[in-house]
Design an enzyme around this catalytic site. Structure first.
Site, PDB file in Angstrom:
ATOM      1  N   SER A   1     -12.065  21.305  22.747  1.00 27.16           N
ATOM      2  CA  SER A   1     -13.148  20.990  23.531  1.00 27.16           C
ATOM      3  C   SER A   1     -14.446  20.599  22.977  1.00 27.16           C
ATOM      4  O   SER A   1     -14.814  21.105  21.843  1.00 27.16           O
ATOM      5  CB  SER A   1     -13.321  22.421  24.104  1.00 27.16           C
ATOM      6  OG  SER A   1     -14.550  22.599  25.088  1.00 27.16           O
TER       7      SER A   1
ATOM      8  N   GLU B   1     -17.011  21.833  23.727  1.00 25.98           N
ATOM      9  CA  GLU B   1     -17.829  23.170  23.120  1.00 25.98           C
ATOM     10  C   GLU B   1     -17.649  23.655  21.836  1.00 25.98           C
ATOM     11  O   GLU B   1     -18.668  24.125  21.510  1.00 25.98           O
ATOM     12  CB  GLU B   1     -17.045  24.316  24.166  1.00 25.98           C
ATOM     13  CG  GLU B   1     -17.705  24.256  25.732  1.00 25.98           C
ATOM     14  CD  GLU B   1     -18.957  24.670  25.879  1.00 25.98           C
ATOM     15  OE1 GLU B   1     -19.559  25.582  25.281  1.00 25.98           O
ATOM     16  OE2 GLU B   1     -19.554  23.729  26.662  1.00 25.98           O
TER      17      GLU B   1
ATOM     18  N   TYR C   1     -16.379  30.875  24.028  1.00 23.53           N
ATOM     19  CA  TYR C   1     -15.230  29.965  23.958  1.00 23.53           C
ATOM     20  C   TYR C   1     -15.398  28.915  22.944  1.00 23.53           C
ATOM     21  O   TYR C   1     -14.237  28.619  22.597  1.00 23.53           O
ATOM     22  CB  TYR C   1     -15.559  29.480  25.482  1.00 23.53           C
ATOM     23  CG  TYR C   1     -14.528  28.197  25.774  1.00 23.53           C
ATOM     24  CD1 TYR C   1     -13.315  28.754  26.611  1.00 23.53           C
ATOM     25  CD2 TYR C   1     -14.920  26.908  25.693  1.00 23.53           C
ATOM     26  CE1 TYR C   1     -12.483  27.317  26.775  1.00 23.53           C
ATOM     27  CE2 TYR C   1     -14.028  25.925  25.738  1.00 23.53           C
ATOM     28  CZ  TYR C   1     -12.855  26.204  26.467  1.00 23.53           C
ATOM     29  OH  TYR C   1     -11.978  25.198  26.773  1.00 23.53           O
TER      30      TYR C   1
HETATM   31  P1  GDP Z   1     -17.746  23.789  31.314  1.00 25.90           P
HETATM   32  O1  GDP Z   1     -18.242  23.008  30.609  1.00 25.90           O
HETATM   33  O2  GDP Z   1     -16.219  24.126  30.942  1.00 25.90           O
HETATM   34  O3  GDP Z   1     -18.272  25.106  31.439  1.00 25.90           O
HETATM   35  O4  GDP Z   1     -17.449  23.540  32.942  1.00 25.90           O
HETATM   36  P2  GDP Z   1     -18.450  24.139  34.062  1.00 25.90           P
HETATM   37  O5  GDP Z   1     -17.912  22.960  35.372  1.00 25.90           O
HETATM   38  O6  GDP Z   1     -18.089  25.492  34.400  1.00 25.90           O
HETATM   39  O7  GDP Z   1     -19.740  23.799  33.795  1.00 25.90           O
HETATM   40  C1  GDP Z   1     -20.432  22.448  33.416  1.00 25.90           C
HETATM   41  C2  GDP Z   1     -21.987  22.498  33.394  1.00 25.90           C
HETATM   42  O8  GDP Z   1     -22.250  22.993  34.875  1.00 25.90           O
HETATM   43  C3  GDP Z   1     -22.578  23.572  32.345  1.00 25.90           C
HETATM   44  O9  GDP Z   1     -23.701  22.995  31.903  1.00 25.90           O
HETATM   45  C4  GDP Z   1     -22.858  24.696  33.328  1.00 25.90           C
HETATM   46  O10 GDP Z   1     -23.895  25.646  33.101  1.00 25.90           O
HETATM   47  C5  GDP Z   1     -23.409  23.827  34.662  1.00 25.90           C
HETATM   48  N1  GDP Z   1     -23.733  24.364  35.967  1.00 25.90           N
HETATM   49  C6  GDP Z   1     -24.672  24.603  36.625  1.00 25.90           C
HETATM   50  N2  GDP Z   1     -24.508  25.261  37.833  1.00 25.90           N
HETATM   51  C7  GDP Z   1     -23.106  25.736  37.756  1.00 25.90           C
HETATM   52  C8  GDP Z   1     -22.520  26.686  38.687  1.00 25.90           C
HETATM   53  O11 GDP Z   1     -22.928  27.088  39.455  1.00 25.90           O
HETATM   54  N3  GDP Z   1     -21.377  27.037  38.096  1.00 25.90           N
HETATM   55  C9  GDP Z   1     -20.678  26.597  36.965  1.00 25.90           C
HETATM   56  N4  GDP Z   1     -19.378  26.913  36.655  1.00 25.90           N
HETATM   57  N5  GDP Z   1     -21.483  25.827  36.189  1.00 25.90           N
HETATM   58  C10 GDP Z   1     -22.689  25.371  36.473  1.00 25.90           C
END
Ligand code: GDP
Length: 326
Positions: free
Chosen positions: A127, A129, A151
């Site tokens: 990832s 990440e 993670y």
């Molecule tokens: P991730 O990269 O695997 O954590 O995928 P996500 O789709 O959960 O998050 C992508 C980005 O969207 C990250 O930078 C989150 O902090 C941002 N984000 C902003 N608002 C939200 C929210 O309400 N839910 C989630 N899941 N992510 C959010």
């Protein structure tokens, strides 16, 4: 030619379900590790043709026995905690399923390869990440591994283990996957949360959408493309580390604007509220990958761009609402 025998962990997730379909379509014998009980929410039922093996990623010895018993030619390790947000709540489980479990899979694959004298091809779904808040933009295979989330740290450990076992002769690749989306993404992820929310707002079922942060920039690709990249890595003569990304970053704000437009809702600014509950304790401001190595060595390229990904997900979610399933 004898059909490929593949073992897939995480087969009921977004990527696993696309990968299983891809493998079955080419006539592969597909084995999957599944948890006992019925699939949880956001999980996808497996086609009947899949050989299911009940087990748990936290049971390392059982994982090793499974690899020995199935004796696959290809192993795709997609299992683990897929949500960065959840990893803050569940640090132990995150380490176990996303860090330790791949170590058992790799060891068992190497044992099998030594015993059988035939290459066992392992692909680890890594990832973006693992790079954390990298200063280098876009990131490449040479960007320092410096995670900023539990993670990312667990995934970094597994990524390093792939290198350890590759150095010992295992055909093991780490595909560093940037965010990849589809209608099969659960709503715990921001893209699907936005497209499902926009669809419900478009049909008058919801008034507003709460999000944590609109400024984060991510490199969003189309999940089936990323699954194909993992298959190409397994089949390549050059196992290694591959960044799988589109090379283009968009903000959460861009995604919201595109999704509301696709759903036919004007004035998204009045519909979106910021809610600290959804903000992350630490979040890379921008993640964008340079997929050139995957292009050169694997012949891989993304086939679906940002606008089309958003449009497909919104169309799906409008259909879900219109069919009364939301
Ligand atoms: P991730 O990269 O695997 O954590 O995928 P996500 O789709 O959960 O998050 C992508 C980005 O969207 C990250 O930078 C989150 O902090 C941002 N984000 C902003 N608002 C939200 C929210 O309400 N839910 C989630 N899941 N992510 C959010």
């Amino acid at each position: 030619m004898t059909p490929v025998r593949a073992l897939v962990t995480g087969a009921t997730g977004q990527d696993g379900s696309y990968l299983v379909e891809l493998l079955l379509a080419e006539g592969a014998e597909v084995h999957a590790l599944v948890r006992s009980g019925s699939p949880g929410s956001g999980e996808h039922p497996l086609p009947d043709a899949v050989h299911q093996h009940v087990g748990d990623l936290t049971d390392g010895r059982a994982l090793e026995s499974l690899v020995a018993e199935v004796a696959p030619g290809e192993i795709y390790n997609l299992g683990g905690i897929s949500s960065v947000a959840l990893s803050w709540q569940e640090p132990g489980l995150t380490a176990q399923v996303s860090g330790v479990a791949p170590g058992h899979v790799l060891k068992a694959a190497h044992d099998l390869q030594e015993r059988s004298g035939t290459a066992v091809r392992v692909v680890q779904a890594s990832s973006a990440e693992i790079f954390g808040a990298a200063e280098q933009v876009p990131q490449t295979e040479d960007t320092p591994v410096a995670p900023v989330t539990p993670y990312g740290a667990a995934k970094a450990y597994a990524h390093h283990l792939v290198g350890v076992w590759r150095a010992r002769g295992l055909h093991a690749s780490s595909c560093i996957l940037y965010n990849h989306e589809s209608p099969r993404r659960p709503e715990a992820f921001v893209t699907r949360k936005i497209t499902a929310g926009a669809a419900r707002i478009a049909r008058g079922l919801q008034d507003e959408l709460s999000l944590g942060n609109l400024d984060a920039r991510r490199d969003w690709g189309w999940a089936p493309d990323y699954v194909r990249a993992m298959q190409l890595a397994a089949r390549s003569d050059a196992p290694g580390t591959y960044v799988i990304a589109t090379g283009v970053a968009h903000s959460v704000r861009d995604f919201v604007a595109a999704a509301f437009e696709a759903a036919g809702v004007d004035g998204w600014e009045e519909r979106v509220v910021l809610d600290a509950r959804f903000a992350r304790p630490s979040d890379a401001p921008v993640q964008v990958g340079d997929p050139r190595r995957a292009g050169d060595a694997l012949g891989w390229a993304p086939t679906v761009g940002f606008e089309e990904i958003v449009a497909r997900m919104v169309r799906h979610d409008l259909d879900v609402v219109d069919a009364g399933r939301a």
